[in-house]
Design a protein around this motif. Structure first.
Motif, PDB file in Angstrom:
ATOM      1  N   HIS A  14       0.921  -5.715  26.309  1.00 17.89           N
ATOM      2  CA  HIS A  14       0.160  -4.511  26.654  1.00 17.89           C
ATOM      3  C   HIS A  14       0.485  -4.048  28.082  1.00 17.89           C
ATOM      4  O   HIS A  14       0.681  -4.895  28.965  1.00 17.89           O
ATOM      5  N   ILE A  16      -0.872  -3.585  30.781  1.00 19.96           N
ATOM      6  CA  ILE A  16      -2.068  -3.834  31.609  1.00 19.96           C
ATOM      7  C   ILE A  16      -1.802  -5.027  32.519  1.00 19.96           C
ATOM      8  O   ILE A  16      -1.358  -6.079  32.063  1.00 19.96           O
ATOM      9  N   PHE A 171      -9.119   2.298  37.405  1.00 18.22           N
ATOM     10  CA  PHE A 171      -8.856   2.101  35.967  1.00 18.22           C
ATOM     11  C   PHE A 171      -9.671   0.919  35.442  1.00 18.22           C
ATOM     12  O   PHE A 171      -9.591  -0.174  35.979  1.00 18.22           O
ATOM     13  N   GLY A 174     -10.185   2.484  28.348  1.00 19.46           N
ATOM     14  CA  GLY A 174      -9.073   3.070  27.608  1.00 19.46           C
ATOM     15  C   GLY A 174      -8.785   4.515  27.989  1.00 19.46           C
ATOM     16  O   GLY A 174      -7.633   4.956  27.963  1.00 19.46           O
ATOM     17  N   LEU A 177      -6.492   4.310  30.825  1.00 12.39           N
ATOM     18  CA  LEU A 177      -5.103   3.983  30.452  1.00 12.39           C
ATOM     19  C   LEU A 177      -4.413   5.225  29.872  1.00 12.39           C
ATOM     20  O   LEU A 177      -3.285   5.553  30.251  1.00 12.39           O
ATOM     21  N   LEU A 181      -1.142   7.185  31.557  1.00 15.77           N
ATOM     22  CA  LEU A 181       0.113   7.435  30.831  1.00 15.77           C
ATOM     23  C   LEU A 181       0.426   8.935  30.865  1.00 15.77           C
ATOM     24  O   LEU A 181       1.566   9.346  31.101  1.00 15.77           O
ATOM     25  N   GLY A 187       1.770   2.190  32.857  1.00 15.99           N
ATOM     26  CA  GLY A 187       0.738   1.196  32.606  1.00 15.99           C
ATOM     27  C   GLY A 187      -0.259   1.210  33.744  1.00 15.99           C
ATOM     28  O   GLY A 187      -0.136   2.006  34.686  1.00 15.99           O
ATOM     29  N   ILE A 188      -1.254   0.317  33.643  1.00 16.67           N
ATOM     30  CA  ILE A 188      -2.288   0.267  34.685  1.00 16.67           C
ATOM     31  C   ILE A 188      -2.465  -1.151  35.222  1.00 16.67           C
ATOM     32  O   ILE A 188      -2.138  -2.134  34.564  1.00 16.67           O
ATOM     33  N   VAL A 333      -9.620  -1.982  25.910  1.00 16.06           N
ATOM     34  CA  VAL A 333      -8.916  -0.914  26.648  1.00 16.06           C
ATOM     35  C   VAL A 333      -7.805  -0.316  25.782  1.00 16.06           C
ATOM     36  O   VAL A 333      -7.643   0.908  25.701  1.00 16.06           O
ATOM     37  N   VAL A 334      -7.068  -1.181  25.082  1.00 17.74           N
ATOM     38  CA  VAL A 334      -5.963  -0.689  24.245  1.00 17.74           C
ATOM     39  C   VAL A 334      -6.518   0.157  23.087  1.00 17.74           C
ATOM     40  O   VAL A 334      -6.036   1.275  22.838  1.00 17.74           O
ATOM     41  N   ALA A 337      -7.853   3.459  24.345  1.00 13.92           N
ATOM     42  CA  ALA A 337      -6.782   4.377  24.799  1.00 13.92           C
ATOM     43  C   ALA A 337      -6.160   5.076  23.592  1.00 13.92           C
ATOM     44  O   ALA A 337      -5.886   6.284  23.631  1.00 13.92           O
TER      45      ALA A 337
END
Ligand SMILES: Cc1cc2nc3c(=O)[nH]c(=O)nc-3n(C[C@H](O)[C@H](O)[C@H](O)COP(=O)(O)O)c2cc1C
Length: 349
Positions: A14, A16, A171, A174, A177, A181, A187-188, A333-334, A337
């Motif tokens: 990921h 992150i 950050f 999601g 993130l 992008l 990424g963050i 978060v994923v 996002a």
């Protein structure tokens, strides 16, 4: 799933990263992030070289995934800690403040160098020097930054460098993130969000204060450790904003740091002058303030001392209301996002 230049470069799942945070990013937290598919970073500036080596070995016992170390290059012990990280062939060397002299050495064993800055001009310079990726830190971040916010910095830097850009500062979810992008980042990097997890060693008293904070409850000032930085608004930090130069405290802090690093008084003074001359170095009185700030941070993080302790914290604490595990955060978060990008597409008529 987001595959970006960041995930490809570091070989992670990921986009992150766990931001390097002195006193907080110990092996357990670093490995938890790596095992959940992110890039865990261990901050070494508060460690002796022996401790750094021990921590690297411990991280390797807890994870077989790529990880990094973060070192502020102008501090005492910086060269020694970087040497240890290189000897140990740490996959990612992340630095801030100062000029990296070790890029070729790191590339020599297949490692990556990640520069952190809060100023677009410095990001361009870091890329020119050979950094593989850049972390760019907006003013809303916890700890040290410069004057521009993430929303301004990310597009500027992304259009000026060809290497992957990792957005830091503000950050925590999601939507962030997805926004990073869209602004041009790959990424963050999250500090405050990972600081507020089950695995984080921050004392419960300060976790509670962060959860209670609104987005207005941080203060940005050089009063905390001599360099402009963001800390949680408490009675202590408010009083520090009003007070003068903390001479006695600075002296106490300086002697503790000297002892911690096993330096003689002469070595300590020598190092101080060396730091003053370095690229982006700080004068002696700033270093004394940093030492005093370090004492107060340790009081907050290890002892939960609300009378004397202070904690670097980002504005995004205002959006954080729970203490989940690191894995829960990354998965959340994923998923958020993906949903945020989908919802954004649907908004377009
Ligand atoms: C307690 C604390 C200590 C930190 N120490 C460091 C450090 O040693 N080196 C560094 O480059 N950044 C340090 N930072 C800043 C983080 O790496 C990161 O830039 C910041 O937390 C990102 O903003 P966010 O908190 O909004 O996610 C620290 C942050 C905190 C909260």
């Amino acid at each position: 799933m987001f595959k970006t230049r960041m995930t490809e470069l570091f070989g992670i799942k990921h986009p992150i990263m766990l931001a390097g945070m002195n006193w907080i990013t110990e092996p357990k937290l670093v490995a938890a992030v790596c095992n959940a598919g992110g890039l865990g970073i261990f901050a070494t500036a508060a460690s002796t070289p022996e401790e750094t080596r021990k921590n690297i070995k411990q991280i390797r016992e807890l994870t077989d995934k790529p990880f990094g170390v973060n070192q502020i290059l102008i501090g005492p012990g910086a060269k020694e800690n970087i040497d240890v990280a290189i000897e140990e062939k740490v996959p990612v060397i992340n630095y801030s403040l100062g000029k990296p002299w070790f890029i070729e050495q790191v590339h020599g064993y297949g490692g990556k160098v990640l520069g952190t800055t809060a100023i677009a001009r410095h990001a361009v310079r870091a890329a020119e020097l050979g950094c593989d990726a850049i972390v760019i830190t907006g003013q809303e971040a916890a700890a040290h930054g410069a004057n521009a916010t993430s929303v301004v910095l990310i597009p500027i830097v992304s259009s000026q460098v060809n290497v992957p850009v990792i957005a830091a500062g503000g950050f925590y979810n999601g939507r962030g993130l997805a926004a990073a992008l869209a602004l041009g980042a790959d990424g963050i990097s999250m500090g405050s969000r990972f600081m507020l997890t089950k695995e984080s060693r921050v004392h419960d008293n300060f976790k509670r204060l962060c959860l209670q904070a609104t987005e207005q409850d941080t203060l940005y000032s050089d009063r905390f450790d001599g360099m402009p930085g963001r800390a949680l608004k408490t009675k202590v930090t408010e009083a520090m904003m009003k007070g003068g130069f903390p001479l006695i405290e600075a002296f106490k802090g300086a002697s503790e740091v000297k002892q911690l690093l096993g330096l003689s008084f002469g070595q300590f003074i020598g190092l101080s002058f060396q730091m003053m001359r370095a690229d982006e170095g700080s004068p002696l009185w700033v270093q004394a303030r940093q030492a005093a700030g370090a004492r107060r941070h340790m009081k907050a993080i290890y002892e939960g001392d609300e009378k004397e302790g202070i904690l670097f914290a980002g504005e995004c604490c205002g959006g954080i209301s729970d203490l989940p595990s690191v894995k829960e955060i990354i998965d959340r978060v994923v998923a958020e996002a993906e949903e945020a990008l989908e919802t954004t597409r649907k908004k377009l008529v």
